[in-house]
Design a protein around this motif. Structure first.
Motif, short mmCIF file in Angstrom:
data_model
loop_
_atom_site.label_atom_id
_atom_site.label_comp_id
_atom_site.label_asym_id
_atom_site.label_seq_id
_atom_site.Cartn_x
_atom_site.Cartn_y
_atom_site.Cartn_z
N TYR A 105 41.46 30.53 39.95
CA TYR A 105 40.19 30.45 40.66
C TYR A 105 40.38 29.48 41.81
O TYR A 105 40.81 28.35 41.60
N HIS A 128 40.94 34.80 42.07
CA HIS A 128 39.51 34.88 42.37
C HIS A 128 39.20 33.80 43.39
O HIS A 128 39.41 32.62 43.12
N GLU A 141 33.18 28.96 35.33
CA GLU A 141 34.48 29.38 34.81
C GLU A 141 35.19 28.26 34.02
O GLU A 141 36.27 28.48 33.48
#
Ligand code: SAH
Length: 211
Positions: A105, A128, A141
């Motif tokens: 991420y 991401h 997350e």
């Protein structure tokens, strides 16, 4: 042409990275594989494998290859981790992380850089990217097994410590605007231990909890 970049990359790993003590074979392999020249502006492609950072526009830089390797090794990735990166920039470090961890991420505050990186990272289904202030982390997350901050911070942002998993590692440059020390912070339950790894110079981490 590709052949040329390939051999420049092997030489980069041997002379700039392995020679300076980076030993993690998985990190060395990822650095041999990811085409760094794709992540720099086209007119600087021929300098992509040199031993220094390069400008990527918007006043930002892609870190020196050795610094990418050192920071990545410090995260101690084995392959199954969920990783947070603050400061996507060119997306090069993101690609290295994507080769070495389960999910990555990454947060970038400059929309144009985020978009460009996203395009270059299209083939990585485990990446991401979002636009925002990374000093606040990515709470939806969390927790993360590893967190890497690729901009210099005045102090360690509290939200990033809070989003670190038990046993997790946070690698972050902390110091003044023009000179920092690279730290690895390790969480054990609610205890955080700090190790200074090297001195370094990064562009500033901007925003709440940053500059
Ligand atoms: N890992 C990148 C480094 C880019 S330089 C690379 O190797 O290319 C650091 C990046 O951090 C810049 O793109 C800058 O815009 C971004 N940045 C600075 N402060 C930020 C913040 N608070 N949140 C997210 N990104 C930030």
């Amino acid at each position: 042409m590709n052949e040329d970049y390939g051999s420049l990359r092997l030489r980069m790993v041997e002379r700039q990275i392995r020679a300076r003590g980076v030993k993690d074979e998985r990190v060395l392999e990822a650095m041999r594989k990811v085409p760094r020249h794709v992540f720099v502006p086209p007119d600087l492609a021929d300098e992509a494998y040199e031993d220094h950072p390069l400008s990527i526009g918007k006043g930002q830089t892609i870190s020196q290859p050795y610094m990418v390797a050192l920071m990545t090794e410090a995260l101690e990735l084995k392959g199954d981790e969920k990783v947070l990166e603050v400061g996507t920039g060119s997306g090069y470090q993101t690609a290295i992380l994507a080769e070495l961890a389960r999910e990555v991420y990454s947060i970038e505050r400059i929309p144009q850089l985020a978009q460009e990186a996203e395009r270059k990272l299209e083939e990585y289904t485990n990446v991401h990217i979002k636009v925002g202030n990374g000093t606040l982390g990515w709470p939806e997350e969390a927790p993360f097994d590893a967190i890497i901050v690729t901009a210099g911070a005045p102090k360690v942002p509290g939200p990033l410590k809070a989003q670190l998993a038990d046993g997790g590692r946070l690698v972050i440059p902390v110091g003044s605007e023009f000179h920092q020390v690279l730290y690895r912070i390790r969480r054990r339950r609610d205890t955080f231990s700090e190790e200074a790894l090297t001195s370094c110079v990064f562009v500033p981490l901007i925003g709440e909890e940053g500059w």
